[in-house]
Design a protein around this motif. Structure first.
Motif, PDB file in Angstrom:
ATOM      1  N   ARG A  86       0.833  -1.210   0.000  1.00 26.58           N
ATOM      2  CA  ARG A  86       0.000   0.000   0.000  1.00 26.58           C
ATOM      3  C   ARG A  86       0.864   1.254   0.000  1.00 26.58           C
ATOM      4  O   ARG A  86       0.554   2.231  -0.686  1.00 26.58           O
ATOM      5  CB  ARG A  86      -0.925  -0.002   1.211  1.00 26.58           C
ATOM      6  CG  ARG A  86      -1.900   1.154   1.221  1.00 26.58           C
ATOM      7  CD  ARG A  86      -3.058   0.906   2.128  1.00 26.58           C
ATOM      8  NE  ARG A  86      -4.061   1.942   2.024  1.00 26.58           N
ATOM      9  CZ  ARG A  86      -5.246   1.896   2.586  1.00 26.58           C
ATOM     10  NH1 ARG A  86      -5.591   0.838   3.286  1.00 26.58           N
ATOM     11  NH2 ARG A  86      -6.109   2.892   2.447  1.00 26.58           N
ATOM     12  N   GLU A  87       1.955   1.213   0.757  1.00 28.48           N
ATOM     13  CA  GLU A  87       2.849   2.366   0.792  1.00 28.48           C
ATOM     14  C   GLU A  87       3.509   2.579  -0.560  1.00 28.48           C
ATOM     15  O   GLU A  87       3.661   3.724  -1.017  1.00 28.48           O
ATOM     16  CB  GLU A  87       3.916   2.159   1.871  1.00 28.48           C
ATOM     17  CG  GLU A  87       4.801   3.380   2.122  1.00 28.48           C
ATOM     18  CD  GLU A  87       4.018   4.578   2.583  1.00 28.48           C
ATOM     19  OE1 GLU A  87       4.468   5.711   2.320  1.00 28.48           O
ATOM     20  OE2 GLU A  87       2.953   4.407   3.213  1.00 28.48           O
ATOM     21  N   ARG A  90       1.054   4.234  -2.751  1.00 23.25           N
ATOM     22  CA  ARG A  90       0.932   5.666  -2.446  1.00 23.25           C
ATOM     23  C   ARG A  90       2.079   6.456  -3.058  1.00 23.25           C
ATOM     24  O   ARG A  90       1.872   7.548  -3.614  1.00 23.25           O
ATOM     25  CB  ARG A  90       0.906   5.867  -0.929  1.00 23.25           C
ATOM     26  CG  ARG A  90      -0.367   5.373  -0.258  1.00 23.25           C
ATOM     27  CD  ARG A  90      -0.256   5.462   1.233  1.00 23.25           C
ATOM     28  NE  ARG A  90      -1.504   5.102   1.895  1.00 23.25           N
ATOM     29  CZ  ARG A  90      -1.641   4.948   3.210  1.00 23.25           C
ATOM     30  NH1 ARG A  90      -0.587   5.139   4.002  1.00 23.25           N
ATOM     31  NH2 ARG A  90      -2.800   4.635   3.727  1.00 23.25           N
ATOM     32  N   GLN A  93       1.526   6.815  -6.618  1.00 20.50           N
ATOM     33  CA  GLN A  93       0.473   7.802  -6.867  1.00 20.50           C
ATOM     34  C   GLN A  93       1.046   9.212  -6.831  1.00 20.50           C
ATOM     35  O   GLN A  93       0.756  10.037  -7.706  1.00 20.50           O
ATOM     36  CB  GLN A  93      -0.630   7.668  -5.827  1.00 20.50           C
ATOM     37  CG  GLN A  93      -1.701   8.753  -5.913  1.00 20.50           C
ATOM     38  CD  GLN A  93      -2.873   8.492  -4.998  1.00 20.50           C
ATOM     39  OE1 GLN A  93      -3.359   7.373  -4.917  1.00 20.50           O
ATOM     40  NE2 GLN A  93      -3.336   9.520  -4.300  1.00 20.50           N
ATOM     41  N   ILE A 108       0.114  12.479   1.101  1.00 17.26           N
ATOM     42  CA  ILE A 108      -0.907  11.468   0.821  1.00 17.26           C
ATOM     43  C   ILE A 108      -1.801  11.366   2.052  1.00 17.26           C
ATOM     44  O   ILE A 108      -1.319  11.311   3.181  1.00 17.26           O
ATOM     45  CB  ILE A 108      -0.269  10.102   0.534  1.00 17.26           C
ATOM     46  CG1 ILE A 108       0.355  10.093  -0.856  1.00 17.26           C
ATOM     47  CG2 ILE A 108      -1.289   8.983   0.626  1.00 17.26           C
ATOM     48  CD1 ILE A 108      -0.637   9.959  -1.983  1.00 17.26           C
ATOM     49  N   ALA A 109      -3.112  11.329   1.839  1.00 18.77           N
ATOM     50  CA  ALA A 109      -4.061  11.215   2.947  1.00 18.77           C
ATOM     51  C   ALA A 109      -4.999  10.043   2.696  1.00 18.77           C
ATOM     52  O   ALA A 109      -5.311   9.714   1.547  1.00 18.77           O
ATOM     53  CB  ALA A 109      -4.851  12.509   3.111  1.00 18.77           C
ATOM     54  N   GLN A 110      -5.438   9.437   3.773  1.00 21.42           N
ATOM     55  CA  GLN A 110      -6.369   8.313   3.685  1.00 21.42           C
ATOM     56  C   GLN A 110      -7.780   8.810   3.960  1.00 21.42           C
ATOM     57  O   GLN A 110      -8.013   9.603   4.882  1.00 21.42           O
ATOM     58  CB  GLN A 110      -5.991   7.236   4.695  1.00 21.42           C
ATOM     59  CG  GLN A 110      -6.868   5.996   4.637  1.00 21.42           C
ATOM     60  CD  GLN A 110      -6.427   4.949   5.644  1.00 21.42           C
ATOM     61  OE1 GLN A 110      -5.406   5.090   6.295  1.00 21.42           O
ATOM     62  NE2 GLN A 110      -7.214   3.894   5.773  1.00 21.42           N
ATOM     63  N   LEU A 125     -10.541  13.227   5.727  1.00 22.66           N
ATOM     64  CA  LEU A 125      -9.182  12.721   5.556  1.00 22.66           C
ATOM     65  C   LEU A 125      -8.461  12.683   6.897  1.00 22.66           C
ATOM     66  O   LEU A 125      -8.796  13.426   7.824  1.00 22.66           O
ATOM     67  CB  LEU A 125      -8.397  13.598   4.579  1.00 22.66           C
ATOM     68  CG  LEU A 125      -9.055  13.886   3.223  1.00 22.66           C
ATOM     69  CD1 LEU A 125      -8.126  14.742   2.379  1.00 22.66           C
ATOM     70  CD2 LEU A 125      -9.419  12.601   2.512  1.00 22.66           C
ATOM     71  N   ARG A 127      -5.531  13.709   7.530  1.00 25.77           N
ATOM     72  CA  ARG A 127      -4.500  14.749   7.583  1.00 25.77           C
ATOM     73  C   ARG A 127      -5.169  16.074   7.913  1.00 25.77           C
ATOM     74  O   ARG A 127      -6.263  16.360   7.435  1.00 25.77           O
ATOM     75  CB  ARG A 127      -3.767  14.864   6.243  1.00 25.77           C
ATOM     76  CG  ARG A 127      -3.062  13.591   5.811  1.00 25.77           C
ATOM     77  CD  ARG A 127      -1.728  13.443   6.481  1.00 25.77           C
ATOM     78  NE  ARG A 127      -0.981  12.323   5.923  1.00 25.77           N
ATOM     79  CZ  ARG A 127       0.272  12.043   6.222  1.00 25.77           C
ATOM     80  NH1 ARG A 127       0.946  12.817   7.073  1.00 25.77           N
ATOM     81  NH2 ARG A 127       0.884  11.000   5.686  1.00 25.77           N
ATOM     82  N   GLU A 252      -9.725   5.625  -1.792  1.00 24.46           N
ATOM     83  CA  GLU A 252      -9.169   5.283  -0.487  1.00 24.46           C
ATOM     84  C   GLU A 252      -8.028   6.225  -0.085  1.00 24.46           C
ATOM     85  O   GLU A 252      -7.942   6.615   1.067  1.00 24.46           O
ATOM     86  CB  GLU A 252      -8.673   3.841  -0.478  1.00 24.46           C
ATOM     87  CG  GLU A 252      -9.778   2.796  -0.636  1.00 24.46           C
ATOM     88  CD  GLU A 252      -9.259   1.387  -0.531  1.00 24.46           C
ATOM     89  OE1 GLU A 252      -8.021   1.208  -0.445  1.00 24.46           O
ATOM     90  OE2 GLU A 252     -10.078   0.461  -0.530  1.00 24.46           O
ATOM     91  N   ASP A 253      -7.139   6.529  -1.016  1.00 22.11           N
ATOM     92  CA  ASP A 253      -6.013   7.412  -0.744  1.00 22.11           C
ATOM     93  C   ASP A 253      -6.017   8.561  -1.748  1.00 22.11           C
ATOM     94  O   ASP A 253      -6.243   8.342  -2.944  1.00 22.11           O
ATOM     95  CB  ASP A 253      -4.679   6.653  -0.853  1.00 22.11           C
ATOM     96  CG  ASP A 253      -4.568   5.556   0.191  1.00 22.11           C
ATOM     97  OD1 ASP A 253      -4.785   5.853   1.370  1.00 22.11           O
ATOM     98  OD2 ASP A 253      -4.265   4.407  -0.187  1.00 22.11           O
ATOM     99  N   THR A 255      -4.184  12.592  -2.822  1.00 24.00           N
ATOM    100  CA  THR A 255      -3.020  13.458  -2.684  1.00 24.00           C
ATOM    101  C   THR A 255      -3.478  14.883  -2.495  1.00 24.00           C
ATOM    102  O   THR A 255      -4.320  15.381  -3.268  1.00 24.00           O
ATOM    103  CB  THR A 255      -2.109  13.363  -3.927  1.00 24.00           C
ATOM    104  OG1 THR A 255      -1.680  12.008  -4.081  1.00 24.00           O
ATOM    105  CG2 THR A 255      -0.878  14.243  -3.756  1.00 24.00           C
TER     106      THR A 255
END
Length: 260
Positions: A86-87, A90, A93, A108-110, A125, A127, A252-253, A255
């Motif tokens: 997943r990282e 990201r 991305q 990057i925010a979830q 998010l 963040r 899901e994620d 920017t």
């Protein structure tokens, strides 16, 4: 005295008898030994089988414990691999966005929450202000624009998605074909964009952001024209229905960009 003499006599007799029996003990007959031998072998075999079964049981128990330990370790490795994958996703991305949309990615925010109302489209998010997030910052994914930040708390923020009825974004035709317009959110999952009457827009055209409003970087995909509404003789603008480039319901994620 007679009693002691009797006891000594009995003792001496028993001692003599014991010596005689020991001296003249006779071995068991061969027939008797042959008859007892199968029983003896069966007993030895049974004892050996019991011993082997016990050893096997202990080994199976140890192997079961080892299998459980390996399964637990494998599960942990799978979790770590999923987190690493997943990282990596990201990071890819961010790389795509910085090379195709804007070089000023903040983080990057979830997505941790979605507004349940069908008349609104807002994402929460993980963040916030502690991460440098501010109101009006653009939010995007590689497929296109998601929206902009409208509220910020220390540890999280809220994004107004493009399909929200309060959303408005300046758009133009992709490929420098001219024609500025404004796209407004139309719940639950479409945009309604208006252009000047003379703009040659048609079904299938891709709309991207323009510099209008000074919020979004230029050229980020917004959506694709799905329908061109008929115009009346007195209409001064052309209206189109746009399918967004991003389905905010499955994101899901995202920017967060620094903005202009």
């Amino acid at each position: 005295m007679k009693g002691w003499r009797l006891i000594l006599a009995v003792f001496a007799g028993l001692l003599f008898l014991s010596m005689v029996l020991t001296r003249f003990q006779v071995a068991a007959p061969a027939a008797l030994r042959a008859g007892v031998a199968p029983v003896t072998r069966l007993s030895v075999t049974a004892a050996d089988n019991v011993r082997r079964a016990y050893v096997t049981l202990m080994q199976d128990r140890d192997q079961s414990a080892q299998v459980k330990a390996l399964q637990k370790e494998n599960d942990l490795l799978k979790q770590r691999n999923e987190l690493l994958s997943r990282e990596v996703g990201r990071l890819k991305q961010v790389l795509v966005i910085t090379t195709t949309q804007a070089p000023n990615a903040l983080a990057i925010a979830q997505v941790i929450g979605v507004d349940p109302s069908p008349l609104q489209a807002r994402l929460d998010l993980n963040r916030g202000a502690r991460d440098g997030v501010r109101v009006h910052m653009p939010v995007t994914v590689p497929a296109g624009l998601v929206g902009q930040v409208v509220s910020v708390a220390p540890g999280q923020s809220t994004v107004l998605a493009l399909v929200d009825p309060e959303s408005a974004v300046g758009v133009t035709l992709q490929g420098n074909r001219g024609g500025r317009g404004v796209a407004h959110g139309t719940p639950p999952d479409r945009l309604r964009a208006e252009f000047s009457r003379g703009v040659p827009i048609k079904v299938g055209d891709v709309l991207v952001t323009n510099s209008q409003g000074g919020v979004f970087p230029v050229g980020i995909p917004v959506g694709r024209v799905e329908e061109v509404l008929p115009m009346g003789p007195n209409d001064i603008s052309r209206t189109v229905i746009v399918k967004p480039a991003v389905d905010v319901g499955v994101v899901e994620d995202v920017t967060i960009l620094e903005g202009l």
